[in-house]
Design an enzyme around this catalytic site. Structure first.
Site, PDB file in Angstrom:
ATOM      1  N   ASP A   1      -0.096  -7.522   1.794  1.00 20.27           N
ATOM      2  CA  ASP A   1       0.400  -6.146   1.745  1.00 20.27           C
ATOM      3  C   ASP A   1       1.934  -6.163   1.765  1.00 20.27           C
ATOM      4  O   ASP A   1       2.569  -5.882   2.770  1.00 20.27           O
ATOM      5  CB  ASP A   1      -0.164  -5.377   2.950  1.00 20.27           C
ATOM      6  CG  ASP A   1       0.071  -3.892   2.847  1.00 20.27           C
ATOM      7  OD1 ASP A   1       0.478  -3.428   1.762  1.00 20.27           O
ATOM      8  OD2 ASP A   1      -0.141  -3.191   3.863  1.00 20.27           O
TER       9      ASP A   1
ATOM     10  N   SER B   1       4.240   2.802   8.071  1.00 20.19           N
ATOM     11  CA  SER B   1       3.889   1.751   7.114  1.00 20.19           C
ATOM     12  C   SER B   1       5.075   1.344   6.244  1.00 20.19           C
ATOM     13  O   SER B   1       5.883   2.184   5.865  1.00 20.19           O
ATOM     14  CB  SER B   1       2.766   2.232   6.208  1.00 20.19           C
ATOM     15  OG  SER B   1       1.543   2.002   6.826  1.00 20.19           O
TER      16      SER B   1
ATOM     17  N   HIS C   1       0.813  -1.218   0.000  1.00 19.43           N
ATOM     18  CA  HIS C   1       0.000   0.000   0.000  1.00 19.43           C
ATOM     19  C   HIS C   1       0.852   1.275   0.000  1.00 19.43           C
ATOM     20  O   HIS C   1       0.325   2.376  -0.102  1.00 19.43           O
ATOM     21  CB  HIS C   1      -1.023  -0.021   1.154  1.00 19.43           C
ATOM     22  CG  HIS C   1      -0.490   0.386   2.489  1.00 19.43           C
ATOM     23  ND1 HIS C   1      -0.134  -0.525   3.464  1.00 19.43           N
ATOM     24  CD2 HIS C   1      -0.264   1.607   3.029  1.00 19.43           C
ATOM     25  CE1 HIS C   1       0.280   0.132   4.534  1.00 19.43           C
ATOM     26  NE2 HIS C   1       0.216   1.422   4.303  1.00 19.43           N
TER      27      HIS C   1
HETATM   28  C1  4AZ Z   1      -1.112   3.906   8.805  1.00 22.02           C
HETATM   29  O1  4AZ Z   1      -2.034   4.667   8.630  1.00 22.02           O
HETATM   30  C2  4AZ Z   1      -1.141   3.016  10.007  1.00 22.02           C
HETATM   31  N1  4AZ Z   1      -1.494   1.169  14.617  1.00 22.02           N
HETATM   32  C3  4AZ Z   1      -0.085   2.144  10.252  1.00 22.02           C
HETATM   33  C4  4AZ Z   1      -0.121   1.346  11.365  1.00 22.02           C
HETATM   34  C5  4AZ Z   1      -1.181   1.369  12.231  1.00 22.02           C
HETATM   35  C6  4AZ Z   1      -2.228   2.243  12.009  1.00 22.02           C
HETATM   36  C7  4AZ Z   1      -2.196   3.052  10.883  1.00 22.02           C
HETATM   37  C8  4AZ Z   1      -1.180   0.500  13.446  1.00 22.02           C
HETATM   38  O2  4AZ Z   1      -0.167   3.819   8.027  1.00 22.02           O
END
Ligand code: 4AZ
Length: 601
Positions: A447, A543, A399
């Site tokens: 992912d 992420s 993503h």
């Molecule tokens: C994000 O928005 C995201 N708490 C990544 C990890 C988590 C929540 C959101 C986990 O990239």
């Protein structure tokens, strides 16, 4: 990364004061029934290491080609009189064409033939075991004392009974007119994975008294009618349930030892759910894929030292048995070959600067702390994290990237603070982006994506002298719920505050995550991690970055990729990560097996 104040919790280790149960658990409780569905055997590289003449492909040990064997070693001879340059070459050839088997170490001689037969039984499948060794004229019997299910299985396989032995110790009557000198029997020791008894080590010990002779009933269709008390081996053999998970490879294909919640008897439980014989602990060879059978070992328990100790005990104790070794020790040869195989370097930091005492906490990282961490810059913004896995390859979340935008991306390696770039920082352009073909942008299944960095002009490799690759886990059994792992990234704080310096925090792997995310969590593909109070969690911007776990030897694996989660820092909604071990084959297909295979290349 969102980090709130930490509560200091002191846990009392209650395990030492735990009540000891009077009786052992019933055997079926030792076995993990769900795991049995995978039909694991000695060829399942999710559970065991492959033999040095095999490599791991899609979870199974398959034959290597002989030329992939290390060159040095002594020649060996096979049953059909062919000579091979080393034991590895012969075993690799046998693995490809199972008709020919090992006969002896050294050259082939005209009269030298190993032979095994069963005597004084009613059928071909049973009797007292008689052998003729290559350099011995006489046919000899084997001493009962050295005979276990391990040796019996090898003998039966050698005799053409692929399911091995049914029982041992069933007295066969030797005709009265035969005078057999039972003080002259041979001792034999096998590892259990041999295909011929000739590969086992034979010794002769002088002894005065009568010694029972080894016998066996090999497993045939007629034997062992299954009951509800029996354990069904993957090879179809039935064994008494109470013999599963005892460290003894009773099935012959090891399937009775690979799905264990606990072990009974003289066995050691690997974290991966495998029971191994206690003798394998601290014997100088790693048997558990998780490595813990060779950690915390007392130096004096090393085999050579143990042997010397035993010898001096004998000298003093007046034990008179003399031991004459009759055959080469092919098990030691197997270990030697294993030690010669190429080793991959990953997951071990180069720097050795002073380790901070604080382990738990969300803290800014220092140079060299997370040498596999990279940042993905899309245009002017750092949008995601990534993990360097070797060569020119970076792992990230699907993503985070789009293949068509590859020319917009930059990979920043050895970065700490993107407002104050440090001298170690390297910026790499991107050559291509590979997104998992089954990535689902709605459910976040699969992912995972790979980024291939561009090489500098004229260079053959990606030279990232300040980066170290994290190891790619090859088995889903390397880490378990409750293991402590580390997340790192430049993601947002709880109050959505921007973060410029790399931050890290310790989280626990969480099992049973469907309870938090009903119908949204896919166990095989995803992994939850977090803390009880939610104080440490990944968040927006983290992420694609790493969830790394260290094994007992301090080797770091990329166990997860920051993927999704409901909010940040809410204990009822742990962070969800892509379970990288599930994608080992996908990754190796794209980057090449040798780049990421630590074992079984
Ligand atoms: C994000 O928005 C995201 N708490 C990544 C990890 C988590 C929540 C959101 C986990 O990239």
């Amino acid at each position: 990364m969102k980090i709130t104040h930490l509560l200091l919790l002191f846990y009392l280790n209650l395990s030492s004061s735990k009540c000891v149960s009077v009786s052992d658990p019933p055997p079926q409780d030792l076995v993990d029934q769900k795991c049995l569905l995978n039909q694991y055997t000695h060829r399942s590289c999710n559970k065991v290491f492959c033999q040095p003449w095999q490599k791991c492909v899609d979870g199974s040990c398959v034959c290597k080609l002989p030329y992939q064997c290390p060159k040095n070693g002594t020649p060996v001879c096979t049953t059909n009189g062919r000579k091979y340059p080393t034991y590895c070459h012969q075993k690799s050839f046998e693995c490809l064409q199972p008709q020919t088997k090992f006969s002896n170490n050294g050259t082939c001689t005209a009269e030298g033939k190993f032979n095994i037969s069963l005597r004084y039984g009613n059928t071909k499948a049973e009797g007292i075991v008689q052998v003729k060794l290559v350099d011995q004229d006489e046919e000899m019997f084997i001493c009962k004392k050295s005979w276990s299910m391990t040796e019996a299985n090898v003998a039966c396989v050698d005799l053409g009974f692929p399911q091995g032995a049914f029982v041992i110790r069933r007295r066969f009557n030797i005709p009265g007119n035969l005078r057999i000198n039972t003080t002259k029997c041979l001792h034999v020791h096998c590892r259990g994975i041999e295909t011929s008894l000739a590969e086992c080590t034979f010794t002769k010990r002088r002894s005065n008294g009568y010694q029972g002779l080894a016998d066996v009933v090999c497993y045939t269709q007629d034997e062992g009618s299954p009951t509800n008390q029996s354990f069904r081996c993957v090879n179809g053999k039935h064994i008494p349930q109470e013999r599963a998970c005892n460290g003894v490879n009773e099935c012959g294909d090891q399937s009775d030892e690979l799905c264990c919640k606990d072990c009974q008897g003289n066995a050691f439980l690997c974290k991966s759910g495998v029971c191994i014989p206690n003798e394998y602990k601290c014997n100088g060879e790693v048997d558990c894929i998780t490595g813990e059978d060779e950690t915390g070992c007392d130096e004096t328990r090393h085999p050579q030292i143990r042997e010397n100790l035993a010898r001096s005990d004998q000298d003093q104790g007046g034990e008179t048995e003399e031991t004459e070794i009759l055959t080469a020790d092919m098990d030691t040869e197997r270990q030697r070959i294993k030690s010669l195989l190429p080793k991959l370097s990953c997951g071990v930091k180069r720097r050795t600067h002073i380790l901070r005492k604080r382990v738990v906490g969300g803290k800014p990282a220092e140079v060299g702390d997370y040498p596999w961490q990279v940042a993905i810059k899309d245009g002017e913004r750092i949008t995601c994290g990534g993990i360097y896995i070797g060569g020119c390859w970076v792992l990230t979340a699907a993503h985070c990237v789009r293949p068509s935008r590859y020319h917009n991306y930059q990979i920043w390696t050895a970065l700490l603070d993107w407002l104050k770039p440090n001298s170690q920082l390297r910026v790499q352009a991107v050559n291509r982006v590979i997104v998992h073909e089954k990535y689902n942008g709605t459910t976040y299944q699969n992912d995972i994506a790979l980024i291939e960095m561009k090489k500098y002009s004229g260079k053959k490799e990606c030279e990232l002298s300040n980066s170290v690759p994290a190891c790619v886990p090859w088995s889903p059994y390397l880490f378990q719920p409750k293991d402590k792992c580390i997340i790192s990234g430049w993601g947002r704080e709880k109050d959505n505050k921007k973060v410029y310096t790399l931050r890290w925090g310790e989280v626990n792997l969480i099992g049973n995550c469907s309870q938090f995310y009903p119908n949204r969590y896919y166990e095989k593909e995803m992994q939850c991690a977090g803390t009880d109070d939610g104080s440490i969690d990944a968040c927006k911007g983290d992420s694609g970055g790493p969830l790394v776990c260290k094994d007992v030897n301090n080797v770091t694996y990329v166990w997860g990729i920051v993927s999704w989660g409901e909010n940040c820092g809410k204990p009822e909604f742990p962070g969800v990560y892509t379970r990288v071990a599930n994608y080992f084959d996908w990754i190796s297909y794209h980057v090449g097996r040798p780049l990421i295979s630590q074992h079984n290349v």
